[in-house]
Design a protein around this motif. Structure first.
Motif, PDB file in Angstrom:
ATOM      1  N   UNK A   1     -24.515  40.686 -12.151  1.00  0.00           N
ATOM      2  CA  UNK A   1     -25.295  39.456 -12.087  1.00  0.00           C
ATOM      3  C   UNK A   1     -24.760  38.566 -10.973  1.00  0.00           C
ATOM      4  N   UNK A   2     -25.615  37.728 -10.429  1.00  0.00           N
ATOM      5  CA  UNK A   2     -25.219  36.800  -9.374  1.00  0.00           C
ATOM      6  C   UNK A   2     -25.381  35.378  -9.890  1.00  0.00           C
ATOM      7  N   UNK A   3     -24.265  34.628  -9.945  1.00  0.00           N
ATOM      8  CA  UNK A   3     -24.281  33.285 -10.460  1.00  0.00           C
ATOM      9  C   UNK A   3     -24.811  32.285  -9.445  1.00  0.00           C
ATOM     10  N   UNK A   4     -24.913  31.005  -9.905  1.00  0.00           N
ATOM     11  CA  UNK A   4     -25.439  29.958  -9.029  1.00  0.00           C
ATOM     12  C   UNK A   4     -24.529  29.745  -7.815  1.00  0.00           C
ATOM     13  N   UNK A   5     -23.200  29.769  -8.049  1.00  0.00           N
ATOM     14  CA  UNK A   5     -22.270  29.577  -6.934  1.00  0.00           C
ATOM     15  C   UNK A   5     -22.411  30.698  -5.914  1.00  0.00           C
ATOM     16  N   UNK A   6     -22.511  31.935  -6.397  1.00  0.00           N
ATOM     17  CA  UNK A   6     -22.644  33.071  -5.490  1.00  0.00           C
ATOM     18  C   UNK A   6     -23.966  33.018  -4.726  1.00  0.00           C
ATOM     19  N   UNK A   7     -25.029  32.551  -5.394  1.00  0.00           N
ATOM     20  CA  UNK A   7     -26.313  32.406  -4.707  1.00  0.00           C
ATOM     21  C   UNK A   7     -26.200  31.416  -3.553  1.00  0.00           C
ATOM     22  N   UNK A   8     -25.522  30.296  -3.820  1.00  0.00           N
ATOM     23  CA  UNK A   8     -25.342  29.293  -2.768  1.00  0.00           C
ATOM     24  C   UNK A   8     -24.486  29.846  -1.632  1.00  0.00           C
ATOM     25  N   UNK A   9     -23.404  30.557  -1.985  1.00  0.00           N
ATOM     26  CA  UNK A   9     -22.524  31.145  -0.965  1.00  0.00           C
ATOM     27  C   UNK A   9     -23.253  32.214  -0.171  1.00  0.00           C
ATOM     28  N   UNK A  10     -24.050  33.011  -0.871  1.00  0.00           N
ATOM     29  CA  UNK A  10     -24.827  34.047  -0.212  1.00  0.00           C
ATOM     30  C   UNK A  10     -25.823  33.423   0.770  1.00  0.00           C
ATOM     31  N   UNK A  11     -26.504  32.360   0.338  1.00  0.00           N
ATOM     32  CA  UNK A  11     -27.465  31.688   1.212  1.00  0.00           C
ATOM     33  C   UNK A  11     -26.772  31.139   2.461  1.00  0.00           C
ATOM     34  N   UNK A  12     -25.560  30.584   2.274  1.00  0.00           N
ATOM     35  CA  UNK A  12     -24.813  30.042   3.409  1.00  0.00           C
ATOM     36  C   UNK A  12     -24.421  31.149   4.381  1.00  0.00           C
ATOM     37  N   UNK A  13     -23.961  32.288   3.846  1.00  0.00           N
ATOM     38  CA  UNK A  13     -23.553  33.396   4.709  1.00  0.00           C
ATOM     39  C   UNK A  13     -24.743  33.962   5.472  1.00  0.00           C
ATOM     40  N   UNK A  14     -25.867  34.107   4.790  1.00  0.00           N
ATOM     41  CA  UNK A  14     -27.066  34.616   5.458  1.00  0.00           C
ATOM     42  C   UNK A  14     -27.484  33.664   6.569  1.00  0.00           C
ATOM     43  N   UNK A  15     -27.388  32.353   6.299  1.00  0.00           N
ATOM     44  CA  UNK A  15     -27.751  31.358   7.314  1.00  0.00           C
ATOM     45  C   UNK A  15     -26.886  31.523   8.559  1.00  0.00           C
ATOM     46  N   UNK A  16     -25.570  31.675   8.366  1.00  0.00           N
ATOM     47  CA  UNK A  16     -24.660  31.795   9.505  1.00  0.00           C
ATOM     48  C   UNK A  16     -24.881  33.124  10.244  1.00  0.00           C
ATOM     49  N   UNK A  17     -25.130  34.190   9.500  1.00  0.00           N
ATOM     50  CA  UNK A  17     -25.377  35.493  10.125  1.00  0.00           C
ATOM     51  C   UNK A  17     -26.625  35.430  11.011  1.00  0.00           C
ATOM     52  N   UNK A  18     -27.702  34.840  10.489  1.00  0.00           N
ATOM     53  CA  UNK A  18     -28.932  34.720  11.261  1.00  0.00           C
ATOM     54  C   UNK A  18     -28.763  33.732  12.410  1.00  0.00           C
ATOM     55  N   UNK A  19     -27.935  32.698  12.200  1.00  0.00           N
ATOM     56  CA  UNK A  19     -27.633  31.748  13.265  1.00  0.00           C
ATOM     57  C   UNK A  19     -26.945  32.459  14.428  1.00  0.00           C
ATOM     58  N   UNK A  20     -25.979  33.327  14.090  1.00  0.00           N
ATOM     59  CA  UNK A  20     -25.292  34.100  15.121  1.00  0.00           C
ATOM     60  C   UNK A  20     -26.219  35.047  15.846  1.00  0.00           C
ATOM     61  N   UNK A  21     -27.168  35.609  15.120  1.00  0.00           N
ATOM     62  CA  UNK A  21     -28.136  36.492  15.742  1.00  0.00           C
ATOM     63  C   UNK A  21     -28.982  35.731  16.766  1.00  0.00           C
ATOM     64  N   UNK A  22     -29.412  34.539  16.383  1.00  0.00           N
ATOM     65  CA  UNK A  22     -30.195  33.725  17.307  1.00  0.00           C
ATOM     66  C   UNK A  22     -29.392  33.288  18.516  1.00  0.00           C
ATOM     67  N   UNK A  23     -28.088  33.017  18.304  1.00  0.00           N
ATOM     68  CA  UNK A  23     -27.223  32.571  19.395  1.00  0.00           C
ATOM     69  C   UNK A  23     -26.971  33.672  20.420  1.00  0.00           C
ATOM     70  N   UNK A  24     -27.259  34.898  20.065  1.00  0.00           N
ATOM     71  CA  UNK A  24     -27.063  36.004  21.005  1.00  0.00           C
ATOM     72  C   UNK A  24     -28.246  36.157  21.948  1.00  0.00           C
ATOM     73  N   UNK A  25     -29.283  35.340  21.754  1.00  0.00           N
ATOM     74  CA  UNK A  25     -30.520  35.492  22.524  1.00  0.00           C
ATOM     75  C   UNK A  25     -30.837  34.287  23.402  1.00  0.00           C
ATOM     76  N   UNK A  26     -31.568  34.558  24.432  1.00  0.00           N
ATOM     77  CA  UNK A  26     -32.142  33.508  25.279  1.00  0.00           C
ATOM     78  C   UNK A  26     -33.617  33.857  25.493  1.00  0.00           C
ATOM     79  N   UNK A  27     -34.437  32.890  25.879  1.00  0.00           N
ATOM     80  CA  UNK A  27     -35.849  33.196  26.164  1.00  0.00           C
ATOM     81  C   UNK A  27     -36.006  34.301  27.206  1.00  0.00           C
ATOM     82  N   UNK A  28     -35.036  34.427  28.110  1.00  0.00           N
ATOM     83  CA  UNK A  28     -35.096  35.467  29.137  1.00  0.00           C
ATOM     84  C   UNK A  28     -35.068  36.864  28.510  1.00  0.00           C
ATOM     85  N   UNK A  29     -34.340  36.995  27.401  1.00  0.00           N
ATOM     86  CA  UNK A  29     -34.281  38.294  26.721  1.00  0.00           C
ATOM     87  C   UNK A  29     -35.663  38.745  26.270  1.00  0.00           C
ATOM     88  N   UNK A  30     -36.438  37.815  25.734  1.00  0.00           N
ATOM     89  CA  UNK A  30     -37.789  38.157  25.289  1.00  0.00           C
ATOM     90  C   UNK A  30     -38.701  38.445  26.489  1.00  0.00           C
TER      91      UNK A  30
END
Length: 293
Positions: A1-30
């Motif tokens: 089971x995943x508790x409320x604290x883990x859900x919040x921590x998971x959401x934070x980690x996913x946010x940072x992971x996706x943030x890092x993914x976006x930071x690896x890109x520039x409009x020139x890449x597209x």
């Protein structure tokens, strides 16, 4: 089971992971991707053509409960994970192509993930709450956009953000080992061998088919390695986040089994594959690669 604290921590980690993914890109890449879309087309076909089909076949021919079959499908329909960029680098692949394929599959996934999930789930008579999945995917594009803005404003801030995003993707595996596994040990002991086979086979078959597909198209070995790793290494944290925010209780725990086990085993599988790739030193390796970027 995943508790409320883990859900919040998971959401934070996913946010940072996706943030890092976006930071690896520039409009020139597209812009470059649109000018030379051949490599990206190969990646999209691999991600949303081969992988969902592999997941569907595993869910069909393996004797598993409906919840496990649903977990297999969700994991198989995910975009590429950021850890594929790390393994591509160490396997001497095309890192630029890897990063672009990862982000492109994530962006196109907002449309393609619900489509392929509904298609294959319907074939297996499984219920998919596609509206919740679409909302989750759209929300996850926000940190990607923020990461791109940070990269645009400051290259140094973008580089640091990208590094932390990639590092956190690996830390996520450690988080699963120390948090989810101990509390669900009995559940894992009772899990059937077929579930473990699906969790390992999904990545292994994906890497193999991706590589054979790329070589059949006569891509340079560097690009073939990249396509192989991008095909087999899916975004496990994203799959788990979708399950946590879409399903409830024991159902969520059962569905989550395959994405969790996949996230653990894909590191081992990818490490072994990377060691094999690094030992490749044929004449073809010395040729100038056919550029896909």
């Amino acid at each position: 089971m995943v508790g409320a604290f883990e859900q919040a921590l998971l959401a934070l980690m996913i946010f940072v992971i996706m943030l890092g993914m976006g930071a690896s890109l520039t409009p020139r890449d597209f812009y470059l991707a649109l000018r030379r879309p051949y490599g990206l087309a190969i990646g999209v076909i691999s991600q949303y053509g081969f992988m969902p089909l592999i997941g569907f076949l595993l869910a069909t021919f393996l004797v598993v409960p409906e919840t496990i079959a649903l977990g297999i499908l969700i994991m198989a329909c995910m975009p590429g994970g950021t850890t594929s960029n790390i393994f591509t680098y160490f396997s001497k692949g095309n890192l630029a192509l890897s990063v672009l394929m990862t982000v492109t599959s994530t962006v196109t996934g907002v449309v393609l993930i619900p489509l392929v999930l509904v298609l294959y789930a319907s074939a297996l008579n499984l219920e998919i709450p596609r509206e919740n999945i679409i909302v989750t995917l759209v929300l996850l594009l926000v940190p990607v956009a923020i990461g791109m803005v940070l990269r645009k404003l400051s290259a140094n801030v973008g580089a640091v953000t990208e590094f932390f995003g990639s590092a956190l993707a690996l830390f996520f595996i450690v988080f699963l080992m120390v948090s989810w596994i101990p509390r669900n040990w009995q559940f894992l002991l009772e899990t059937t061998p077929a579930t473990y086979f699906a969790s390992i086979g999904l990545g292994l078959f994906g890497i193999t088919i991706g590589y054979l597909f790329a070589r059949a198209l006569r891509l340079h070995p560097r690009n073939a390695r990249t396509v192989a790793l991008e095909t087999g290494i899916q975004n496990g944290p994203l799959a788990i986040a979708i399950i946590v925010f879409t399903f409830q209780g024991s159902e969520a725990q059962a569905i989550m089994a395959v994405p969790v086990l996949y996230s653990l085993f894909i590191v081992i599988v990818s490490t072994c594959v990377t060691l094999v790739f690094r030992r490749a030193n044929t004449a073809a390796e010395q040729k100038i690669p056919d550029s896909l970027l």
